[in-house]
Design an enzyme around this catalytic site. Structure first.
Site, mmCIF file in Angstrom:
data_model
loop_
_atom_site.group_PDB
_atom_site.id
_atom_site.type_symbol
_atom_site.label_atom_id
_atom_site.label_comp_id
_atom_site.label_asym_id
_atom_site.label_seq_id
_atom_site.Cartn_x
_atom_site.Cartn_y
_atom_site.Cartn_z
ATOM 1 N N GLY A 190 7.995 1.765 0.425
ATOM 2 C CA GLY A 190 9.044 0.835 0.823
ATOM 3 C C GLY A 190 10.091 1.405 1.769
ATOM 4 O O GLY A 190 11.127 0.782 1.974
ATOM 5 N N THR A 234 10.033 1.904 5.164
ATOM 6 C CA THR A 234 10.215 1.076 6.353
ATOM 7 C C THR A 234 10.816 -0.275 5.985
ATOM 8 O O THR A 234 11.742 -0.759 6.649
ATOM 9 C CB THR A 234 8.869 0.867 7.075
ATOM 10 O OG1 THR A 234 8.329 2.144 7.391
ATOM 11 C CG2 THR A 234 9.054 0.074 8.342
ATOM 12 N N GLY A 255 3.836 3.963 1.655
ATOM 13 C CA GLY A 255 3.789 2.683 0.971
ATOM 14 C C GLY A 255 4.778 2.502 -0.158
ATOM 15 O O GLY A 255 4.595 1.664 -1.021
ATOM 16 N N GLY A 306 9.637 9.904 0.739
ATOM 17 C CA GLY A 306 8.711 9.464 -0.288
ATOM 18 C C GLY A 306 7.313 9.279 0.247
ATOM 19 O O GLY A 306 7.106 9.242 1.456
ATOM 20 N N LYS A 317 5.029 14.565 -9.772
ATOM 21 C CA LYS A 317 3.920 15.174 -10.506
ATOM 22 C C LYS A 317 3.623 14.400 -11.781
ATOM 23 O O LYS A 317 2.470 14.121 -12.098
ATOM 24 C CB LYS A 317 4.262 16.627 -10.843
ATOM 25 C CG LYS A 317 4.166 17.561 -9.647
ATOM 26 C CD LYS A 317 4.639 18.965 -10.005
ATOM 27 C CE LYS A 317 4.374 19.943 -8.863
ATOM 28 N NZ LYS A 317 4.945 21.271 -9.141
ATOM 29 N N SER A 340 3.951 27.116 -8.155
ATOM 30 C CA SER A 340 4.021 26.290 -9.356
ATOM 31 C C SER A 340 2.714 26.220 -10.139
ATOM 32 O O SER A 340 2.664 25.641 -11.207
ATOM 33 C CB SER A 340 4.505 24.880 -9.007
ATOM 34 O OG SER A 340 3.493 24.186 -8.338
HETATM 35 P P1 ATP Z 1 4.813 4.913 5.167
HETATM 36 O O1 ATP Z 1 5.291 6.245 4.697
HETATM 37 O O2 ATP Z 1 3.325 4.852 5.141
HETATM 38 O O3 ATP Z 1 5.428 4.438 6.422
HETATM 39 P P2 ATP Z 1 6.583 3.082 3.764
HETATM 40 O O4 ATP Z 1 7.282 3.754 2.639
HETATM 41 O O5 ATP Z 1 7.329 2.871 5.018
HETATM 42 O O6 ATP Z 1 5.224 3.838 4.008
HETATM 43 P P3 ATP Z 1 6.453 0.236 3.623
HETATM 44 O O7 ATP Z 1 5.737 -0.090 4.873
HETATM 45 O O8 ATP Z 1 7.916 0.061 3.604
HETATM 46 O O9 ATP Z 1 6.063 1.698 3.185
HETATM 47 O O10 ATP Z 1 5.842 -0.571 2.393
HETATM 48 C C1 ATP Z 1 4.482 -0.953 2.322
HETATM 49 C C2 ATP Z 1 4.373 -2.361 1.846
HETATM 50 O O11 ATP Z 1 4.753 -2.465 0.481
HETATM 51 C C3 ATP Z 1 5.283 -3.311 2.604
HETATM 52 O O12 ATP Z 1 4.600 -4.525 2.774
HETATM 53 C C4 ATP Z 1 6.459 -3.487 1.666
HETATM 54 O O13 ATP Z 1 7.117 -4.701 1.864
HETATM 55 C C5 ATP Z 1 5.796 -3.398 0.313
HETATM 56 N N1 ATP Z 1 6.710 -2.873 -0.720
HETATM 57 C C6 ATP Z 1 6.992 -1.577 -0.971
HETATM 58 N N2 ATP Z 1 7.862 -1.454 -1.985
HETATM 59 C C7 ATP Z 1 8.147 -2.705 -2.401
HETATM 60 C C8 ATP Z 1 8.992 -3.252 -3.428
HETATM 61 N N3 ATP Z 1 9.725 -2.464 -4.234
HETATM 62 N N4 ATP Z 1 9.050 -4.578 -3.539
HETATM 63 C C9 ATP Z 1 8.322 -5.379 -2.735
HETATM 64 N N5 ATP Z 1 7.508 -4.946 -1.776
HETATM 65 C C10 ATP Z 1 7.407 -3.625 -1.590
HETATM 66 MG MG MG Z 2 6.825 3.282 7.013
#
Ligand code: ATP
Ligand code: MG
Length: 621
Positions: free
Chosen positions: A165, A167, A163, A160, A571, A511
């Site tokens: 979620g 990690t 940011g 995905g 998209k 596309s």
């Molecule tokens: P990247 O690809 O940049 O590593 P990521 O998908 O790993 O991004 P995270 O670091 O997990 O992104 O999430 C970014 C921030 O948003 C974190 O502080 C996370 O706790 C918060 N966050 C993301 N999704 C949610 C959610 N559904 N509920 C609460 N907090 C969320």
């Molecule tokens: Mg991450």
């Protein structure tokens, strides 16, 4: 002294194991080599590493992890953990619960096999309700308990945009299992040694990232998140990092992982690996084969508001030393940040912007303390922050002062309805959806097509196909006087220049087909496509290609199939963020909209599902 110290550490290793034998041998060598020599230092640091790897004998007894899994409330507590850390993501949480259920069953089955008890369902049946056993068995790749020794559940791959979620879900899983969490970033890893270490003959050699993570975890069964697995390099003169990664993840091989520096097989079979990636496109097939893909597509504004209120804002307030009662943001201020300052699938920039607002207010608070509470006014001589007498509410109109001019303000207004310009739907390399103008103009020339904007071969070809299609149907479209006459050559010969902006970004794929056709039709006919429409779809079918390859047209109708494309969910979400309210999509992608697009987004948008190019033109003009 520390020689004795090393000796104690070596003696803690199980007798008869390879690591102990090697340890003893190296320790004896060390004793003979003079203190302070280079060789002495090399062996010493080797022994430090060797003894700090969490070997089965020195790490937390496996029974501790097993007890957590065996506990009959494990799944309930795991779900509570996921819910406590993340808003929404219901489907994803359900997948993760299935995954954890498999991990649990495997561990219990392994333990049963290890104590050489006959692998009956007796233990399992008592611990889990029969229905969940059925489900898990049917989704697992190898359900046979005899073979399950060392065989883990499938490896999760979170895919995905930034940011969303990925990690933090990994961290939640580790918390649910009560195991240490380690992250290894694979982005830009070109050298195999970064994963599996340098041989000891190499100057300044050391172990690779896997062993370092194990040491930091201090246990042989941590959760290790492999970040950006799609960005790991392939075979080159520094070895083959991708192959090393595959070995790490392969349950057939990873019970004896070989780090070149440690040079004693390490058992990784108890480690839970989770991979993340921004897109699926660049992941190699063998890696994909081992993984169970979990897609995170991004959040709607509504979800972002909830996440901001419940998680991001409290986190920032706490991080900056304020308390919840002191600082509030109005709903409209939060929404304004999300729509005008950040426009992303995830919440990363949103979190950053909220952080900036909170810091700004924290400074105001500090200044307030300086002026109101003089340090001397306190009997004990320390400043006691009287939090109750200061609080702030941030409104929408204050944001410009704090965050500067909104980045996205007026973007919708700027988007103009213009001859030759049509909006296409894209997914970027980061996995983020959005819109991209397809711009065409006319220059004097000789009937050629010029394509610019960092375009790959496939997208260039679809430009050619689109133009051929328009030329062949020029008469029916009313953009030329007669059949078989090339509209680019009469009355004044022209070239068409097709440009896809943001030139630094590579674009490819089929596309944009119907968007290009619409752009050409608009350009040559003078009709415009409204600026709140965006589209995606491939101009398909080979027989159709043959038809337009011949110079004369037999068919009067504007046939030509529109075939389905990928990334619909991203998209559509991206288009919604960009305030697009009408989208044209291939008929065959209806199911994706129905399954994958959130109802609140669906409700606010109008979808035109088209089977043929003439239907697309009808919807667009
Ligand atoms: P990247 O690809 O940049 O590593 P990521 O998908 O790993 O991004 P995270 O670091 O997990 O992104 O999430 C970014 C921030 O948003 C974190 O502080 C996370 O706790 C918060 N966050 C993301 N999704 C949610 C959610 N559904 N509920 C609460 N907090 C969320
Ligand atoms: Mg991450």
């Amino acid at each position: 002294d520390d020689l004795a110290d090393l000796r104690r550490k070596i003696e803690a290793l199980d007798v008869g194991t390879e690591e102990r034998k090697v340890g003893v041998r190296e320790w004896r060598r060390l004793k003979r080599i003079p203190q302070g020599s280079v060789e002495n230092g090399v062996i010493r640091s080797y022994l430090e590493w060797l003894t700090s790897v969490p070997w089965p004998s020195t790490s937390t007894p496996a029974s501790a992890s097993l007890d957590i899994l065996k506990d009959h409330s494990f799944l309930t507590r795991a779900r509570a953990q996921l819910d406590a850390d993340h808003y929404g993501l219901d489907q994803i949480k359900r997948r993760l619960m299935e995954y954890l259920a498999i991990v649990r069953l495997r561990a219990i089955a392994d333990a049963a096999a290890a104590t050489s008890a006959p692998p009956q369902t007796e233990g399992n049946g008592a611990l889990v309700p029969a229905s969940s056993v059925d489900k898990v068995v049917s989704t697992s790749h190898s359900a046979s308990p005899q073979k399950s020794k060392g065989v883990k559940g499938p490896i999760l791959l979170f895919v995905g945009p930034p940011g969303t979620g990925k990690t933090s879900l990994g961290q939640s899983i580790a918390k649910a299992l009560d195991r240490p969490f380690q992250r290894i970033s694979l982005g830009g890893v070109r050298d195999e040694a970064e994963i599996r270490g340098h041989r000891r003959t190499y100057v300044a050699s050391g172990p690779g990232a896997i062993v370092q993570a194990l040491r930091k975890a201090g246990r042989n069964d941590p959760v290790i998140l492999l970040d950006e697995v799609d960005k790991v390099g392939h075979s080159n003169f520094h070895g083959d990092p991708a192959a090393a990664l595959l070995e790490v993840l392969d349950p057939e091989q990873n019970h004896s992982f070989n780090d070149h520096y440690i040079n004693v097989p390490i058992d990784l079979s108890q480690v839970l690996f989770i991979c993340t990636s921004n897109t699926l496109d660049t992941i190699s097939a063998p890696l994909l084969d081992r993984c169970e893909v979990v897609e995170l597509s991004g959040y709607t504004y509504d979800e972002k508001m909830h996440i901001a209120r419940r998680f991001l804002l409290p986190k920032q307030i706490q991080a900056n030393g304020l308390s919840d009662s002191q600082l509030a943001l109005t709903d409209s201020a939060l929404l304004h940040i999300a729509t005008m300052y950040t426009r992303e699938a995830g919440v990363r920039s949103l979190e950053r912007a909220i952080g900036a607002v909170v810091r700004y207010k924290a400074v105001e608070w500090a200044e307030h303390l300086d002026t109101v509470v003089a340090p001397s006014s306190n009997e004990e001589g320390t400043v006691v922050a009287t939090k109750s007498d200061w609080h702030a509410i941030v409104e929408e109109d204050e944001l410009e002062k704090i965050l500067g001019i909104p980045r996205w303000d007026g973007e919708e207004r700027e988007r103009e309805e213009k001859r030759g310009v049509v909006y296409g739907l894209v997914v970027t390399g980061m996995g983020e959806g959005g819109i991209l103008p397809v711009e065409s103009t006319v220059v004097p020339g000789a009937g050629r097509l010029k394509l610019t904007g960092s375009l790959g071969d496939v997208i260039k070809e679809s430009g050619e196909i689109a133009l051929s299609w328009v030329k062949t149907h020029a008469f029916e479209l009313g953009i030329t006087a007669g059949r078989g006459i090339d509209p680019l050559k009469v009355p004044d010969p022209i070239d068409i220049h097709l440009h896809l902006p943001s030139g630094a970004q590579k674009k490819d794929g089929p596309s944009a087909g119907i968007a290009m056709i619409c752009a050409f039709v608009s350009l040559l006919s003078g009709a415009c496509v409204p600026k709140d429409i965006a589209m995606t779809g491939e101009v398909g079918s080979f027989d159709h290609y043959f038809m337009i390859a011949s110079d004369f047209v037999v068919e009067i109708t504007l046939r030509g199939r529109v075939t389905p494309v990928g990334g619909i969910r991203m998209k559509v979400l991206g288009a919604h963020r960009a305030q697009i309210r009408k989208v044209i999509l291939p008929w065959a992608n209806r199911k994706d909209v129905e399954h994958d697009v959130a109802p609140e987004v669906r409700r606010e948008m109008q979808f035109f599902f088209v089977r043929t190019i003439d239907e697309a033109l009808e919807a667009a003009f």
